[in-house]
Design an enzyme around this catalytic site. Sequence first.
Site, mmCIF file in Angstrom:
data_model
loop_
_atom_site.group_PDB
_atom_site.id
_atom_site.type_symbol
_atom_site.label_atom_id
_atom_site.label_comp_id
_atom_site.label_asym_id
_atom_site.label_seq_id
_atom_site.Cartn_x
_atom_site.Cartn_y
_atom_site.Cartn_z
ATOM 1 N N HIS A 1 -13.839 -45.237 33.579
ATOM 2 C CA HIS A 1 -14.052 -44.635 34.846
ATOM 3 C C HIS A 1 -13.237 -44.982 36.227
ATOM 4 O O HIS A 1 -13.273 -46.096 36.691
ATOM 5 C CB HIS A 1 -15.440 -44.108 35.010
ATOM 6 N N LYS B 1 -10.415 -44.364 27.543
ATOM 7 C CA LYS B 1 -11.472 -43.004 27.429
ATOM 8 C C LYS B 1 -12.327 -42.974 28.659
ATOM 9 O O LYS B 1 -12.790 -43.741 29.040
ATOM 10 C CB LYS B 1 -12.309 -42.640 26.004
ATOM 11 N N HIS C 1 -20.900 -48.360 36.566
ATOM 12 C CA HIS C 1 -20.037 -49.366 34.915
ATOM 13 C C HIS C 1 -18.562 -49.068 34.440
ATOM 14 O O HIS C 1 -18.378 -47.843 34.546
ATOM 15 C CB HIS C 1 -20.926 -48.921 33.910
ATOM 16 N N ASP D 1 -15.581 -50.154 22.954
ATOM 17 C CA ASP D 1 -16.785 -50.340 23.850
ATOM 18 C C ASP D 1 -17.183 -51.747 24.158
ATOM 19 O O ASP D 1 -17.999 -51.942 24.709
ATOM 20 C CB ASP D 1 -17.561 -49.275 24.578
ATOM 21 N N CYS E 1 -21.557 -44.570 22.254
ATOM 22 C CA CYS E 1 -20.242 -44.307 21.803
ATOM 23 C C CYS E 1 -19.555 -44.214 20.427
ATOM 24 O O CYS E 1 -18.992 -43.610 20.215
ATOM 25 C CB CYS E 1 -19.535 -45.466 22.666
#
Length: 201
Positions: free
Chosen positions: A49, A106, A82, A9, A151
């Site tokens: 997302h 993800k 985010h 990430d 994460c």
Amino acid sequence: MSQALIVIDVQNDFCPGGALAVPGGDAVVAPINAMMADFETVILTQDWHPAGHSSFASSHAGRVPFDLVEMDYGTQVLWPDHCVQGSRGASFHADLDTGGDLILRKGFRRNVDSYSGFFENDQQTPTGLEGYLRTRGIKELTLVGLATDFCVAFTALDAAKLGFHVTVELAACRAIDLDGSLNRALAEMHAAGVQLPTGPA
Ligand code: VGL
Ligand code: ZN
């Protein structure tokens, strides 16, 4: 060598100026780029997302970022919006070398968050990463990126549970550190047998 580097990430929203900025988040980019040369396999994860995701405080009336709520699958931290799919914030940091073998997205299901690269936060829905690694014969993982206490830690704990040999290179990670979450994550990773070297990455 059956080893992989998993870069977690390293996206604009987790870097200074981003929607969920991790202090010093951009400082991981140079050490991570340098480490890539030492690994035959490099995998990057990307928090991804949909707008209106259930982990966003804005999706819950009367809630603010960093509140805790109960979901069907357990307690969930509510975050600022985010890494919305296709947004600048969801893009990798511009200086990150993204030439790895696999980019794994993800957190794309609206009603469940996914910190770990292996399982969503219900701890049951697999992302497919385990199968990818196993079919390639990869047994040793080195994890770097953002954020150490979310994460990175969730990915490391799942990997250890699945039987991989796991190292988290802390010099190439940065934490959010919400109410002691960094110390908790370090203790849990240590207890799970995750190697936690602190030297220069
Ligand atoms: C992360 C909070 C929400 C992370 C992702 O990458 O650590 N943290 N989404
Ligand atoms: Zn997220």
